[in-house]
Scaffold this active site. Structure first.
Site, short mmCIF file in Angstrom:
data_model
loop_
_atom_site.label_atom_id
_atom_site.label_comp_id
_atom_site.label_asym_id
_atom_site.label_seq_id
_atom_site.Cartn_x
_atom_site.Cartn_y
_atom_site.Cartn_z
CG ASN A 172 -1.83 1.23 1.27
OD1 ASN A 172 -1.58 2.20 1.99
ND2 ASN A 172 -2.87 1.21 0.47
CE1 TYR A 176 -2.86 7.02 5.21
CE2 TYR A 176 -0.63 6.14 5.32
CZ TYR A 176 -1.96 5.98 4.98
OH TYR A 176 -2.39 4.81 4.43
NE ARG A 177 -1.99 15.46 11.51
CZ ARG A 177 -3.31 15.45 11.74
NH1 ARG A 177 -4.15 15.65 10.74
NH2 ARG A 177 -3.78 15.23 12.96
CD1 TRP A 190 -0.75 5.82 8.94
CD2 TRP A 190 -0.20 4.04 10.18
NE1 TRP A 190 0.44 5.35 8.47
CE2 TRP A 190 0.80 4.24 9.22
CE3 TRP A 190 -0.07 2.98 11.07
CZ2 TRP A 190 1.92 3.42 9.11
CZ3 TRP A 190 1.04 2.17 10.97
CH2 TRP A 190 2.02 2.37 10.01
CD GLU A 236 -2.59 2.54 -2.79
OE1 GLU A 236 -3.65 2.51 -2.15
OE2 GLU A 236 -1.65 1.71 -2.61
CG ASP A 285 -6.99 18.59 9.20
OD1 ASP A 285 -6.59 18.59 8.03
OD2 ASP A 285 -7.29 17.55 9.82
#
Length: 401
Positions: A172, A176-177, A190, A236, A285
């Site tokens: 995968n 993500y930050r 996550w 991906e 955010d």
């Protein structure tokens, strides 16, 4: 990244800024203002970043922001229009038996594209020219941005996070930050529905550490693929090969069993102790609010490798419209055919930037039975980030575009 910069130069889609500017608030704020210009402004290459929190420390590594910040740049990165990519996926989803010789040859041509979805392992990679191992690991060599004053720390915002399941069969890439905890630790944001979290649960149950690698830079399309809402189990990088019609070249990491793009600018390798978590956040955010402090896993870094002249890519997170406006548009258009397979009766849909994409959905549907709209809504809720949908407005197939 160098090729992307040259491509942007050719199309007048980049501004190069040689003035020394600060990775603490200043570069992010200029990028924030730029992307809010009509049409998304231009990509910004900051060639002389400094860090005022560390006595104006200088970096020889440039920072590139606003990479996806316009429809034109998104198409340049994808090398195609969203509709043409969607048509490729639609053709592959059409599994009806071919009719006649012409149909057979058409099917062969259609499915020959799958060859490009197979990653090609190489030995010598530009991404491993410069190496920092063990005690020499220090995230301070990277110009990692702090975007908002209330952020807990600098955050890596455009990392491709590579993971695999316990058996090493499913792979995968996620986006993500990543919060800087120390010179050799990163916090992994996550969420519970992510594939990487499912893998994490397997390692935790087995009582072993989990390998994680992060790639920065390389072909910008890798990053977009990392946030694509693919079905569970679909790697991906396969999508990357399908779009580019070129097998993605990967190299094995030095200190864990994962493989990452060989032409990445920077690779961060390490292991996650599944018994350990650390508070992550707050983080400014895209809702316009800071996310709360919550415990998340920690990546213990075992190696940092890079090109001899790497580019550090970053995106700014905050109130829309920002880069996710353009990345989200490409995702919306490309994955319409795939969504239609699970949401029968869906004609078209739109995720406006005002709803930060996965909070508001407008959908045009052709209902075939009583309660069909509700069934489509549940289908939406079952797809990746759409689990966050708070408002859905459905209209009939006779509605305007």
């Amino acid at each position: 990244m160098q090729q992307t910069i040259e491509l942007f130069k050719k199309h007048n889609e980049i501004t190069i800024i040689d003035t020394p500017l600060d990775i603490y608030l200043e570069i992010p704020h200029l990028s924030y203002l730029e992307v809010k210009k009509n049409g998304g402004g231009k990509a910004l290459l900051f060639t002389n970043p400094i860090d005022s929190t560390k006595s104006n420390k200088t970096f020889s590594m440039p920072v590139l922001t606003n990479i996806f910040g316009s429809f034109k740049r998104v198409e340049l990165i994808a090398s195609a229009k969203p509709e043409s990519i969607a048509n490729i996926i639609k053709e592959l989803l059409n599994l009806s038996p071919p009719k006649g010789i012409k149909g057979i040859f058409s099917a062969i041509k259609r499915f020959s594209r799958l060859y490009y979805t197979l990653p090609k392992l190489v030995k010598n990679a530009p991404a491993q020219e410069v190496r920092f191992l063990g005690k020499n690991v220090d995230l301070g060599i990277l110009p990692i941005l702090t975007t908002w004053e209330g952020d807990a720390a600098p955050f890596i915002t455009m990392g491709q996070v590579y993971t695999q399941d316990l058996a090493g069969k499913k792979k995968n890439v996620g986006m993500y930050r990543l919060q800087v905890h120390s010179k050799n630790e990163l916090g992994l944001h996550w969420q519970i529905h992510k594939d990487s979290t499912h893998f994490f649960n397997q390692y935790q149950k087995a009582g072993v550490k989990m390998p994680v690698s992060i790639a920065l830079g390389g072909d910008a399309l890798y990053t977009w693929c990392g946030q694509a809402p693919l079905p569970n189990g679909i790697y991906e990088l396969m999508l990357y090969g399908l779009i580019k019609r070129a097998r993605p070249k990967v190299v094995k990491c030095l200190t864990n069993p994962l493989s990452v793009p060989a032409n990445a600018d920077i690779i961060i390798e390490g292991w996650v102790d599944t018994t350990r978590v650390k508070n992550e956040g707050p983080f400014g955010d895209h809702t316009g609010f800071y996310t709360p402090i919550e415990p998340y896993p920690v990546l213990e870094i075992s190696a940092i490798t890079m090109k001899s002249k790497p580019i550090y890519p970053a995106t700014v997170v905050g109130k829309p419209p920002l880069e996710d406006k353009y990345m989200g548009y490409l995702t919306e258009r490309v994955f319409l055919p795939l969504l239609q397979t699970s949401a029968s009766g869906l004609v078209d849909y739109n995720m406006p930037e005002n709803g930060v994409f996965h909070n508001l959905i407008l959908a045009k549907i052709a209902p075939q039975y009583y309660g069909h709209a509700r069934q489509i809504m549940h289908a939406f809720w079952g797809v990746g980030q759409m689990s966050f949908v708070k408002h859905a407005i459905f209209v009939g197939e006779d509605a305007p575009p």
